[in-house]
Design a protein around this motif. Structure first.
Motif, mmCIF file in Angstrom:
data_model
loop_
_atom_site.group_PDB
_atom_site.id
_atom_site.type_symbol
_atom_site.label_atom_id
_atom_site.label_comp_id
_atom_site.label_asym_id
_atom_site.label_seq_id
_atom_site.Cartn_x
_atom_site.Cartn_y
_atom_site.Cartn_z
ATOM 1 N N GLY A 72 0.884 -1.295 0.110
ATOM 2 C CA GLY A 72 -0.125 -0.031 -0.010
ATOM 3 C C GLY A 72 0.983 1.184 -0.082
ATOM 4 N N ALA A 73 1.973 1.200 -0.274
ATOM 5 C CA ALA A 73 2.939 2.194 -0.369
ATOM 6 C C ALA A 73 2.313 3.337 -1.094
ATOM 7 C CB ALA A 73 4.469 1.836 -0.697
ATOM 8 N N PRO A 74 2.304 4.721 -0.971
ATOM 9 C CA PRO A 74 1.823 5.821 -1.989
ATOM 10 C C PRO A 74 2.941 5.696 -3.180
ATOM 11 C CG PRO A 74 2.209 6.579 0.080
ATOM 12 C CD PRO A 74 2.891 5.073 0.365
ATOM 13 N N ARG A 75 2.070 5.787 -4.416
ATOM 14 C CA ARG A 75 2.989 5.642 -5.486
ATOM 15 C C ARG A 75 2.431 6.915 -6.577
ATOM 16 N NH1 ARG A 75 7.363 3.136 -5.774
ATOM 17 N NH2 ARG A 75 7.117 2.616 -7.768
ATOM 18 N N TYR A 76 3.501 7.259 -7.009
ATOM 19 C CA TYR A 76 3.260 8.333 -7.962
ATOM 20 C C TYR A 76 2.239 7.978 -9.099
ATOM 21 C CZ TYR A 76 4.305 11.169 -12.274
ATOM 22 O OH TYR A 76 3.899 11.780 -13.308
ATOM 23 N N LYS A 77 2.403 7.110 -9.808
ATOM 24 C CA LYS A 77 1.718 6.437 -10.785
ATOM 25 C C LYS A 77 -0.050 6.100 -10.672
ATOM 26 C CE LYS A 77 2.531 1.563 -9.562
ATOM 27 N NZ LYS A 77 3.607 0.463 -10.441
ATOM 28 N N SER A 78 -0.281 6.252 -9.234
ATOM 29 C CA SER A 78 -1.737 5.941 -8.931
ATOM 30 C C SER A 78 -2.464 7.328 -9.359
ATOM 31 C CB SER A 78 -2.011 5.756 -7.518
ATOM 32 O OG SER A 78 -1.738 6.681 -6.755
ATOM 33 N N GLY A 79 -1.479 8.453 -9.341
ATOM 34 C CA GLY A 79 -2.209 9.796 -9.818
ATOM 35 C C GLY A 79 -3.142 10.328 -8.326
ATOM 36 N N TRP A 84 -2.273 11.750 -5.777
ATOM 37 C CA TRP A 84 -1.714 12.946 -5.405
ATOM 38 C C TRP A 84 -2.352 14.219 -5.914
ATOM 39 C CZ3 TRP A 84 0.674 16.003 -8.648
ATOM 40 C CH2 TRP A 84 0.969 15.622 -10.025
ATOM 41 N N ARG A 85 -2.912 14.072 -6.887
ATOM 42 C CA ARG A 85 -3.606 15.033 -7.798
ATOM 43 C C ARG A 85 -4.766 15.607 -7.162
ATOM 44 N NH1 ARG A 85 -2.471 15.656 -13.542
ATOM 45 N NH2 ARG A 85 -0.807 14.504 -14.171
ATOM 46 N N LYS A 86 -5.565 14.775 -6.341
ATOM 47 C CA LYS A 86 -6.739 15.199 -5.758
ATOM 48 C C LYS A 86 -6.610 16.249 -4.794
ATOM 49 C CE LYS A 86 -8.331 10.367 -5.790
ATOM 50 N NZ LYS A 86 -8.768 9.298 -4.955
ATOM 51 N N ALA A 87 -5.502 16.522 -4.272
ATOM 52 C CA ALA A 87 -5.155 17.729 -3.363
ATOM 53 C C ALA A 87 -5.325 19.043 -4.219
ATOM 54 C CB ALA A 87 -3.931 17.649 -2.750
ATOM 55 N N PHE A 88 -4.700 18.914 -5.330
ATOM 56 C CA PHE A 88 -4.860 20.010 -6.172
ATOM 57 C C PHE A 88 -6.295 20.364 -6.876
ATOM 58 C CE2 PHE A 88 -0.374 18.960 -5.885
ATOM 59 C CZ PHE A 88 0.128 20.352 -5.641
ATOM 60 N N VAL A 120 22.142 0.263 -19.414
ATOM 61 C CA VAL A 120 21.487 1.492 -19.888
ATOM 62 C C VAL A 120 19.784 1.464 -19.272
ATOM 63 C CG1 VAL A 120 20.665 3.126 -21.812
ATOM 64 C CG2 VAL A 120 23.151 1.762 -21.792
ATOM 65 N N LEU A 121 19.964 2.523 -18.542
ATOM 66 C CA LEU A 121 18.210 2.757 -17.949
ATOM 67 C C LEU A 121 17.397 3.750 -18.478
ATOM 68 C CD1 LEU A 121 18.938 2.109 -14.127
ATOM 69 C CD2 LEU A 121 18.024 0.220 -15.773
ATOM 70 N N PRO A 122 16.674 3.749 -19.329
ATOM 71 C CA PRO A 122 15.762 4.877 -19.744
ATOM 72 C C PRO A 122 15.177 5.447 -18.738
ATOM 73 C CG PRO A 122 14.874 2.719 -20.821
ATOM 74 C CD PRO A 122 16.077 2.334 -19.839
ATOM 75 N N CYS A 123 15.099 6.811 -18.575
ATOM 76 C CA CYS A 123 14.232 7.374 -17.427
ATOM 77 C C CYS A 123 13.365 8.347 -17.925
ATOM 78 C CB CYS A 123 15.414 7.789 -16.199
ATOM 79 S SG CYS A 123 16.404 6.564 -15.627
ATOM 80 N N CYS A 124 12.440 8.855 -17.110
ATOM 81 C CA CYS A 124 11.719 9.919 -17.351
ATOM 82 C C CYS A 124 11.412 10.499 -15.910
ATOM 83 C CB CYS A 124 10.270 9.430 -18.029
ATOM 84 S SG CYS A 124 9.167 10.894 -18.241
ATOM 85 N N THR A 125 11.668 11.858 -15.906
ATOM 86 C CA THR A 125 11.338 12.728 -14.962
ATOM 87 C C THR A 125 10.129 13.761 -15.202
ATOM 88 O OG1 THR A 125 13.549 12.654 -14.036
ATOM 89 C CG2 THR A 125 11.992 14.525 -13.187
ATOM 90 N N ASP A 126 8.961 13.360 -14.492
ATOM 91 C CA ASP A 126 7.908 14.415 -14.722
ATOM 92 C C ASP A 126 7.891 15.468 -13.668
ATOM 93 O OD1 ASP A 126 6.799 12.749 -16.868
ATOM 94 O OD2 ASP A 126 5.908 11.370 -15.334
ATOM 95 N N VAL A 127 7.645 16.711 -14.241
ATOM 96 C CA VAL A 127 8.069 17.888 -13.076
ATOM 97 C C VAL A 127 6.527 18.687 -13.522
ATOM 98 C CG1 VAL A 127 8.840 19.983 -12.821
ATOM 99 C CG2 VAL A 127 10.159 18.164 -13.603
ATOM 100 N N PHE A 128 6.049 18.987 -12.429
ATOM 101 C CA PHE A 128 4.592 19.547 -12.183
ATOM 102 C C PHE A 128 4.698 20.812 -11.383
ATOM 103 C CE2 PHE A 128 3.835 15.062 -12.447
ATOM 104 C CZ PHE A 128 2.715 14.949 -13.302
ATOM 105 N N TRP A 129 4.138 21.907 -11.840
ATOM 106 C CA TRP A 129 4.094 23.328 -11.068
ATOM 107 C C TRP A 129 2.800 23.946 -11.074
ATOM 108 C CZ3 TRP A 129 6.251 22.408 -15.516
ATOM 109 C CH2 TRP A 129 6.251 23.426 -16.883
#
Length: 97
Positions: free
Chosen positions: A4-11, A13-17, A84-93
């Motif tokens: 049940g660890a909070p995870r970014y991919k669940s989305g 966290w967006r509910k607060a905004f 080689v690890l392909p990565c992606c960083t998502d930035v929100f503001w």
């Protein structure tokens, strides 16, 4: 192991905004990049994931051992000194209203 660890991919966290008028709408940008390094980099990365690092040492060692085995057997990583690890960083503001 995630449980049940909070995870970014669940989305969730967006509910607060979405539920407040204190902030403007979220703006997003994604940045793709590649992280390259020795096998130890991958193993350290796996071991540092919060819900893996929180495991008892014996269980964490099993997870890392399984990843190590995967690196030995997967065609993409077998026999390679540099992984080689392909990565992606998502930035929100947003801004305050």
């Amino acid at each position: 192991h995630e449980g049940g660890a909070p995870r970014y991919k669940s989305g969730d966290w967006r509910k607060a905004f979405d539920s407040t008028r204190l902030f403007s709408l979220l703006t997003a940008e994604s940045f793709r990049y590649v992280q390259s390094g020795p096998r130890s980099m991958v193993l350290d990365r796996i071991a540092s994931i919060s819900f893996i690092s929180a495991l008892p040492e014996s269980e964490r060692a099993v997870v890392v051992s399984r990843v190590d085995h995967l690196l030995d057997t997967a065609p993409e990583t077998r026999g390679r000194e540099i992984i080689v690890l392909p990565c992606c960083t998502d930035v929100f503001w947003c801004s305050s209203r």
